[in-house]
Structures are given as structure tokens and as C-alpha cells.
Scaffold this motif. Structure first.
Motif, mmCIF file in Angstrom:
data_model
loop_
_atom_site.group_PDB
_atom_site.id
_atom_site.type_symbol
_atom_site.label_atom_id
_atom_site.label_comp_id
_atom_site.label_asym_id
_atom_site.label_seq_id
_atom_site.Cartn_x
_atom_site.Cartn_y
_atom_site.Cartn_z
ATOM 1 N N MET A 1 10.042 -32.037 -104.348
ATOM 2 C CA MET A 1 9.985 -31.389 -103.029
ATOM 3 C C MET A 1 11.383 -31.067 -102.522
ATOM 4 O O MET A 1 11.639 -29.971 -102.019
ATOM 5 N N LEU A 2 12.287 -32.016 -102.654
ATOM 6 C CA LEU A 2 13.660 -31.816 -102.197
ATOM 7 C C LEU A 2 14.330 -30.675 -102.958
ATOM 8 O O LEU A 2 14.983 -29.815 -102.356
ATOM 9 N N VAL B 1 12.937 -28.131 -104.572
ATOM 10 C CA VAL B 1 12.334 -26.831 -104.247
ATOM 11 C C VAL B 1 12.831 -26.351 -102.890
ATOM 12 O O VAL B 1 13.128 -25.162 -102.710
ATOM 13 N N LEU B 2 12.967 -27.257 -101.944
ATOM 14 C CA LEU B 2 13.458 -26.865 -100.624
ATOM 15 C C LEU B 2 14.931 -26.468 -100.651
ATOM 16 O O LEU B 2 15.385 -25.723 -99.784
ATOM 17 N N MET B 3 15.687 -26.938 -101.635
ATOM 18 C CA MET B 3 17.100 -26.588 -101.726
ATOM 19 C C MET B 3 17.319 -25.173 -102.259
ATOM 20 O O MET B 3 18.393 -24.611 -102.063
ATOM 21 N N HIS B 4 16.319 -24.598 -102.923
ATOM 22 C CA HIS B 4 16.475 -23.232 -103.433
ATOM 23 C C HIS B 4 16.585 -22.250 -102.281
ATOM 24 O O HIS B 4 15.945 -22.415 -101.247
ATOM 25 N N LYS B 5 17.389 -21.225 -102.478
ATOM 26 C CA LYS B 5 17.479 -20.216 -101.428
ATOM 27 C C LYS B 5 16.322 -19.243 -101.580
ATOM 28 O O LYS B 5 15.848 -18.988 -102.685
ATOM 29 N N GLY B 6 15.882 -18.715 -100.454
ATOM 30 C CA GLY B 6 14.755 -17.794 -100.471
ATOM 31 C C GLY B 6 15.105 -16.479 -101.140
ATOM 32 O O GLY B 6 16.221 -15.986 -101.018
ATOM 33 N N SER C 1 9.683 -17.831 -96.299
ATOM 34 C CA SER C 1 11.027 -18.148 -95.817
ATOM 35 C C SER C 1 11.536 -17.060 -94.869
ATOM 36 O O SER C 1 12.282 -17.345 -93.934
ATOM 37 N N GLY D 1 14.316 -17.567 -92.549
ATOM 38 C CA GLY D 1 15.110 -17.780 -93.745
ATOM 39 C C GLY D 1 15.595 -16.496 -94.382
ATOM 40 O O GLY D 1 16.288 -16.516 -95.379
ATOM 41 N N THR E 1 15.403 -28.625 -111.505
ATOM 42 C CA THR E 1 14.050 -28.543 -110.961
ATOM 43 C C THR E 1 13.018 -28.488 -112.081
ATOM 44 O O THR E 1 11.973 -29.146 -112.013
#
Length: 95
Positions: free
Chosen positions: A34-35, A37-42, A48, A53, A73
Motif C-alpha cells: 500500500m505504501l 503504490v501510494l508513493m508512485h506519482k500519478g 489522482s 493530484g 513494488t
């Protein structure tokens, strides 16, 4: 008669410590996934953008950092999948 350690048979149940260990590993890998995936930029055009975003920044991360994040990932995702498969097999043999 041999006095050596007894080898477990294939039909013998696996101890609860093994199931607990894989369950904890699954939780840890889930949180890491989860962490990451959330760190990837949109990439744009998705949820997003809807939540703010979509603003482009010229101070974005380097492409090397993005590729490394992608690789990490994928590895964590494969480990997560392996934990699910092993837990499924362990649960099937214990029932």
C-alpha cells in the motif's frame, strides 16, 4: 530401530507457528505494498487528478528513482502473492 529425529510425513499438519508467521508476513507485505503504490506519482486521467493530484511539478523525481520504485513494488507484490499461495496451501492441508 533408529533413534534419529522423525521426519514429518506429507499428510501431517503444519504447526500453528508457521501459519502465524506467514500471516504476519502477509500483513507486513500488504502494508508495504500500500505504501509503495501510494508513493508512485500519478500518470494523469485517473482518481489522482480528481483529488488534486493532477498538478504537474517540475521538481518531480528522477526516472531512475521511479524505475527503482517500480521494481521494488513488483518484488513486494510477488512476495505478497507467494504468501497468499502458501497460506492457501497450508490452510488446505490443515483442514
Amino acid at each position: 530401530m533408529s533413534a534419529g529425529p522423525r521426519r514429518p510425513s506429507d499428510t501431517e499438519e503444519v504447526g500453528p507457528a508457521v501459519v502465524l508467521g506467514f500471516s504476519i508476513a502477509l500483513i507486513v507485505f500488504s502494508l508495504l505494498l500500500m505504501l509503495l503504490v501510494l508513493m508512485h506519482k500519478g500518470k494523469g486521467g485517473g482518481l489522482s487528478d480528481m483529488f488534486g493530484g493532477g498538478v504537474q511539478s517540475s521538481v518531480g523525481g528522477s526516472s531512475v528513482a521511479e524505475r527503482n520504485l517500480d521494481r521494488i513494488t513488483v518484488v513486494i507484490g510477488l512476495l505478497w502473492l507467494a504468501c497468499i499461495i502458501v497460506l492457501g496451501i497450508l490452510m488446505k492441508t490443515n483442514s
